[in-house]
Write a protein that holds these residues in place. Sequence first.
Motif, PDB file in Angstrom:
ATOM      1  N   LEU A  56       0.832  -1.213   0.000  1.00 29.17           N
ATOM      2  CA  LEU A  56       0.000   0.000   0.000  1.00 29.17           C
ATOM      3  C   LEU A  56       0.863   1.258   0.000  1.00 29.17           C
ATOM      4  CD1 LEU A  56      -2.975   1.079   0.368  1.00 29.17           C
ATOM      5  CD2 LEU A  56      -2.422   1.234   2.790  1.00 29.17           C
ATOM      6  N   GLU A  57       0.419   2.213  -0.800  1.00 30.67           N
ATOM      7  CA  GLU A  57       1.110   3.495  -0.846  1.00 30.67           C
ATOM      8  C   GLU A  57       0.063   4.594  -0.811  1.00 30.67           C
ATOM      9  OE1 GLU A  57       4.139   3.479  -3.875  1.00 30.67           O
ATOM     10  OE2 GLU A  57       4.055   5.678  -3.918  1.00 30.67           O
ATOM     11  N   PHE A  58       0.295   5.597   0.013  1.00 34.52           N
ATOM     12  CA  PHE A  58      -0.684   6.691   0.099  1.00 34.52           C
ATOM     13  C   PHE A  58      -0.049   7.959   0.618  1.00 34.52           C
ATOM     14  CE2 PHE A  58      -3.735   9.326   2.382  1.00 34.52           C
ATOM     15  CZ  PHE A  58      -4.713   9.490   1.418  1.00 34.52           C
ATOM     16  N   SER A  59      -0.411   9.094  -0.005  1.00 31.46           N
ATOM     17  CA  SER A  59      -0.084  10.402   0.568  1.00 31.46           C
ATOM     18  C   SER A  59      -1.250  11.337   0.274  1.00 31.46           C
ATOM     19  CB  SER A  59       1.213  10.941  -0.014  1.00 31.46           C
ATOM     20  OG  SER A  59       1.086  11.048  -1.407  1.00 31.46           O
ATOM     21  N   TYR A  60      -1.419  12.342   1.141  1.00 32.29           N
ATOM     22  CA  TYR A  60      -2.470  13.342   0.911  1.00 32.29           C
ATOM     23  C   TYR A  60      -1.909  14.377  -0.057  1.00 32.29           C
ATOM     24  CZ  TYR A  60      -5.476  11.696   4.708  1.00 32.29           C
ATOM     25  OH  TYR A  60      -6.312  10.955   5.501  1.00 32.29           O
ATOM     26  N   GLY A  61      -2.059  14.176  -1.347  1.00 33.97           N
ATOM     27  CA  GLY A  61      -1.567  15.147  -2.333  1.00 33.97           C
ATOM     28  C   GLY A  61      -0.147  14.828  -2.784  1.00 33.97           C
ATOM     29  N   LYS A  62       0.173  15.319  -3.973  1.00 31.42           N
ATOM     30  CA  LYS A  62       1.436  14.955  -4.637  1.00 31.42           C
ATOM     31  C   LYS A  62       2.670  15.410  -3.866  1.00 31.42           C
ATOM     32  CE  LYS A  62       0.071  14.229  -9.382  1.00 31.42           C
ATOM     33  NZ  LYS A  62      -0.959  14.984 -10.076  1.00 31.42           N
TER      34      LYS A  62
END
Length: 209
Positions: free
Chosen positions: A8-14
């Motif tokens: 899983l990979e996730f960030s809030y915005g680039k």
Amino acid sequence: MELDIRNLEFSYGKKASAIFKGFDLNVKDGSILAILGKSGSGKSTLLRIISGLEDRSKGYIRIGDRTVQDENTFIQAEKRNTGFIFQNYALFPYLTVAQNIAFGMKGKDDVRVKEMVSLTRLDGLEKRYPHELSGGQQQRVALARSLAPKPSILLMDEPFSSLDTALVKDLREDLRRIIRSTGMTTIIVTHDEDDARALADETLVLDCQ
Ligand SMILES: Nc1ncnc2c1ncn2[C@@H]1O[C@H](COP(=O)(O)OP(=O)(O)OP(=O)(O)O)[C@@H](O)[C@H]1O
């Protein structure tokens, strides 16, 4: 149902730094997992990703034998069939206990509502409104409402944060008993190690990357 998360990979915005990167998690069918971690470590975000409320994540998520996310698939939150209990329970103030419980079910099913009322020991309170209930009773309505549509997995965010600490010990036992009797795979986010110990089969400590 079993939950399986891979890479899983996730960030809030680039431009934001990644909250999850190469994150794996497996929760066995019927087991209760507590997620601990300091404020900002991504506990609530993980529940939002599992339930499909965040659609910018990458990786693979399977619930039971259904892939709800991979590089070609993204099942929307409404179709993912996860039960989500928010910190403040999010009960509808103008609906009675019975109407709140019936809300998420397709079609009218009084038998199922009765079953949930009895499971969560809300008998006699069906016609009350949320403001006429104690905090613990409100929590049980939220639980009954989430369980009524037979979700594939139950996700609870800080189930005791709005309750009087003196009551929490009894409520923990109550909650565990109800979840156990349904055999529901459950993830409980908490910042309290005592909650984790009392409720869960396994504990995961999240560390923000
Ligand atoms: N909508 C959002 N947009 C941008 N950043 C966000 C958003 N929601 C959360 N964050 C950031 O993501 C990180 C993880 O937040 P999250 O709410 O998942 O943490 P948590 O472990 O649940 O924290 P807490 O225990 O305080 O509830 C934090 O740094 C937070 O500031």
